[in-house]
Design a protein around this motif. Sequence first.
Motif, PDB file in Angstrom:
ATOM      1  N   LEU A   1     -11.302  -9.952  -3.585  1.00  0.00           N
ATOM      2  CA  LEU A   1     -11.590 -10.732  -2.379  1.00  0.00           C
ATOM      3  C   LEU A   1     -12.097  -9.838  -1.248  1.00  0.00           C
ATOM      4  O   LEU A   1     -12.990 -10.224  -0.491  1.00  0.00           O
ATOM      5  CB  LEU A   1     -10.355 -11.515  -1.934  1.00  0.00           C
ATOM      6  CG  LEU A   1      -9.946 -12.673  -2.846  1.00  0.00           C
ATOM      7  CD1 LEU A   1      -8.604 -13.243  -2.413  1.00  0.00           C
ATOM      8  CD2 LEU A   1     -11.020 -13.734  -2.881  1.00  0.00           C
ATOM      9  N   ILE A   2     -11.528  -8.647  -1.149  1.00  0.00           N
ATOM     10  CA  ILE A   2     -12.018  -7.700  -0.143  1.00  0.00           C
ATOM     11  C   ILE A   2     -13.464  -7.311  -0.447  1.00  0.00           C
ATOM     12  O   ILE A   2     -14.307  -7.265   0.451  1.00  0.00           O
ATOM     13  CB  ILE A   2     -11.109  -6.457  -0.066  1.00  0.00           C
ATOM     14  CG1 ILE A   2      -9.738  -6.856   0.505  1.00  0.00           C
ATOM     15  CG2 ILE A   2     -11.750  -5.354   0.771  1.00  0.00           C
ATOM     16  CD1 ILE A   2      -8.678  -5.776   0.378  1.00  0.00           C
ATOM     17  N   ALA A   3     -13.768  -7.056  -1.717  1.00  0.00           N
ATOM     18  CA  ALA A   3     -15.134  -6.706  -2.106  1.00  0.00           C
ATOM     19  C   ALA A   3     -16.088  -7.873  -1.831  1.00  0.00           C
ATOM     20  O   ALA A   3     -17.219  -7.658  -1.375  1.00  0.00           O
ATOM     21  CB  ALA A   3     -15.183  -6.313  -3.586  1.00  0.00           C
TER      22      ALA A   3
ATOM     23  N   VAL B   1     -14.938  -0.086   0.517  1.00  0.00           N
ATOM     24  CA  VAL B   1     -15.025  -0.508  -0.887  1.00  0.00           C
ATOM     25  C   VAL B   1     -14.827   0.702  -1.803  1.00  0.00           C
ATOM     26  O   VAL B   1     -14.102   0.630  -2.799  1.00  0.00           O
ATOM     27  CB  VAL B   1     -16.357  -1.232  -1.166  1.00  0.00           C
ATOM     28  CG1 VAL B   1     -16.557  -1.470  -2.655  1.00  0.00           C
ATOM     29  CG2 VAL B   1     -16.401  -2.550  -0.401  1.00  0.00           C
ATOM     30  N   VAL B   2     -15.448   1.814  -1.447  1.00  0.00           N
ATOM     31  CA  VAL B   2     -15.265   3.055  -2.211  1.00  0.00           C
ATOM     32  C   VAL B   2     -13.785   3.440  -2.217  1.00  0.00           C
ATOM     33  O   VAL B   2     -13.236   3.836  -3.256  1.00  0.00           O
ATOM     34  CB  VAL B   2     -16.143   4.184  -1.625  1.00  0.00           C
ATOM     35  CG1 VAL B   2     -15.705   5.547  -2.103  1.00  0.00           C
ATOM     36  CG2 VAL B   2     -17.604   3.935  -1.964  1.00  0.00           C
ATOM     37  N   THR B   3     -13.129   3.319  -1.072  1.00  0.00           N
ATOM     38  CA  THR B   3     -11.705   3.655  -0.971  1.00  0.00           C
ATOM     39  C   THR B   3     -10.888   2.832  -1.958  1.00  0.00           C
ATOM     40  O   THR B   3     -10.020   3.370  -2.655  1.00  0.00           O
ATOM     41  CB  THR B   3     -11.197   3.407   0.464  1.00  0.00           C
ATOM     42  OG1 THR B   3     -11.866   4.292   1.354  1.00  0.00           O
ATOM     43  CG2 THR B   3      -9.703   3.617   0.573  1.00  0.00           C
ATOM     44  N   LEU B   4     -11.149   1.552  -2.028  1.00  0.00           N
ATOM     45  CA  LEU B   4     -10.396   0.703  -2.948  1.00  0.00           C
ATOM     46  C   LEU B   4     -10.663   1.062  -4.405  1.00  0.00           C
ATOM     47  O   LEU B   4      -9.745   1.091  -5.224  1.00  0.00           O
ATOM     48  CB  LEU B   4     -10.729  -0.768  -2.701  1.00  0.00           C
ATOM     49  CG  LEU B   4     -10.197  -1.350  -1.402  1.00  0.00           C
ATOM     50  CD1 LEU B   4     -10.687  -2.782  -1.219  1.00  0.00           C
ATOM     51  CD2 LEU B   4      -8.679  -1.295  -1.362  1.00  0.00           C
ATOM     52  N   LEU B   5     -11.909   1.336  -4.729  1.00  0.00           N
ATOM     53  CA  LEU B   5     -12.241   1.710  -6.105  1.00  0.00           C
ATOM     54  C   LEU B   5     -11.572   3.022  -6.506  1.00  0.00           C
ATOM     55  O   LEU B   5     -10.927   3.103  -7.561  1.00  0.00           O
ATOM     56  CB  LEU B   5     -13.759   1.825  -6.276  1.00  0.00           C
ATOM     57  CG  LEU B   5     -14.544   0.527  -6.187  1.00  0.00           C
ATOM     58  CD1 LEU B   5     -16.050   0.816  -6.178  1.00  0.00           C
ATOM     59  CD2 LEU B   5     -14.187  -0.378  -7.342  1.00  0.00           C
ATOM     60  N   ILE B   6     -11.733   4.029  -5.673  1.00  0.00           N
ATOM     61  CA  ILE B   6     -11.151   5.342  -5.980  1.00  0.00           C
ATOM     62  C   ILE B   6      -9.629   5.243  -6.032  1.00  0.00           C
ATOM     63  O   ILE B   6      -8.986   5.775  -6.937  1.00  0.00           O
ATOM     64  CB  ILE B   6     -11.591   6.397  -4.939  1.00  0.00           C
ATOM     65  CG1 ILE B   6     -13.105   6.611  -4.974  1.00  0.00           C
ATOM     66  CG2 ILE B   6     -10.846   7.709  -5.126  1.00  0.00           C
ATOM     67  CD1 ILE B   6     -13.638   7.220  -6.245  1.00  0.00           C
ATOM     68  N   PHE B   7      -9.039   4.558  -5.044  1.00  0.00           N
ATOM     69  CA  PHE B   7      -7.589   4.449  -5.024  1.00  0.00           C
ATOM     70  C   PHE B   7      -7.063   3.687  -6.231  1.00  0.00           C
ATOM     71  O   PHE B   7      -6.030   4.052  -6.794  1.00  0.00           O
ATOM     72  CB  PHE B   7      -7.085   3.788  -3.735  1.00  0.00           C
ATOM     73  CG  PHE B   7      -5.593   3.742  -3.695  1.00  0.00           C
ATOM     74  CD1 PHE B   7      -4.866   4.866  -3.356  1.00  0.00           C
ATOM     75  CD2 PHE B   7      -4.913   2.583  -4.042  1.00  0.00           C
ATOM     76  CE1 PHE B   7      -3.481   4.845  -3.355  1.00  0.00           C
ATOM     77  CE2 PHE B   7      -3.531   2.549  -4.042  1.00  0.00           C
ATOM     78  CZ  PHE B   7      -2.811   3.676  -3.691  1.00  0.00           C
ATOM     79  N   GLY B   8      -7.755   2.627  -6.640  1.00  0.00           N
ATOM     80  CA  GLY B   8      -7.324   1.872  -7.814  1.00  0.00           C
ATOM     81  C   GLY B   8      -7.265   2.746  -9.056  1.00  0.00           C
ATOM     82  O   GLY B   8      -6.272   2.728  -9.796  1.00  0.00           O
ATOM     83  N   VAL B   9      -8.297   3.525  -9.279  1.00  0.00           N
ATOM     84  CA  VAL B   9      -8.324   4.434 -10.431  1.00  0.00           C
ATOM     85  C   VAL B   9      -7.246   5.516 -10.272  1.00  0.00           C
ATOM     86  O   VAL B   9      -6.498   5.817 -11.209  1.00  0.00           O
ATOM     87  CB  VAL B   9      -9.726   5.076 -10.598  1.00  0.00           C
ATOM     88  CG1 VAL B   9      -9.714   6.171 -11.651  1.00  0.00           C
ATOM     89  CG2 VAL B   9     -10.754   4.000 -10.942  1.00  0.00           C
ATOM     90  N   PHE B  10      -7.153   6.098  -9.089  1.00  0.00           N
ATOM     91  CA  PHE B  10      -6.165   7.147  -8.812  1.00  0.00           C
ATOM     92  C   PHE B  10      -4.744   6.643  -9.056  1.00  0.00           C
ATOM     93  O   PHE B  10      -3.932   7.312  -9.695  1.00  0.00           O
ATOM     94  CB  PHE B  10      -6.314   7.612  -7.358  1.00  0.00           C
ATOM     95  CG  PHE B  10      -5.277   8.585  -6.902  1.00  0.00           C
ATOM     96  CD1 PHE B  10      -5.441   9.942  -7.123  1.00  0.00           C
ATOM     97  CD2 PHE B  10      -4.134   8.147  -6.244  1.00  0.00           C
ATOM     98  CE1 PHE B  10      -4.486  10.845  -6.695  1.00  0.00           C
ATOM     99  CE2 PHE B  10      -3.181   9.044  -5.819  1.00  0.00           C
ATOM    100  CZ  PHE B  10      -3.353  10.392  -6.044  1.00  0.00           C
TER     101      PHE B  10
END
Length: 117
Positions: free
Chosen positions: A105-107, A77-86
């Motif tokens: 949906l993944i979250a 979940v952290v990966t998706l959040l950080i990657f989305g912002v990045f």
Amino acid sequence: MSTALAGYALPVAMLLASNVFMTFAWYGHLAHPNRPLWAVVLVSWGIAFFEYCIAVPANRWGHAFYSAVELKTIQEVVTLLIFGVFSFVYLKEPPGWNHILGFGLIALGAGLVFQKW
């Protein structure tokens, strides 16, 4: 902050920090397509070293408070959040509705991991 609260929060904060390093290691070079691949690999490897120096202790210490499955889920979940912002800020690639829905949906699925049935 209580010791228990710190025990739950510190690994998550460390996983957030480590993921910033890993995102730059894996994807930062995409903003510099003219760099030689060998140089990109070496720089990425150097950045990833610092990610490991944070992620490994985060998982070791976090395992006292979370199961291995929960730690991996937090990491994803952290990966998706950080990657989305990045992706939006650094690579200038705005997310589409399908990206946002897919991440959501993944979250949602990740939330199931933390349910005590």
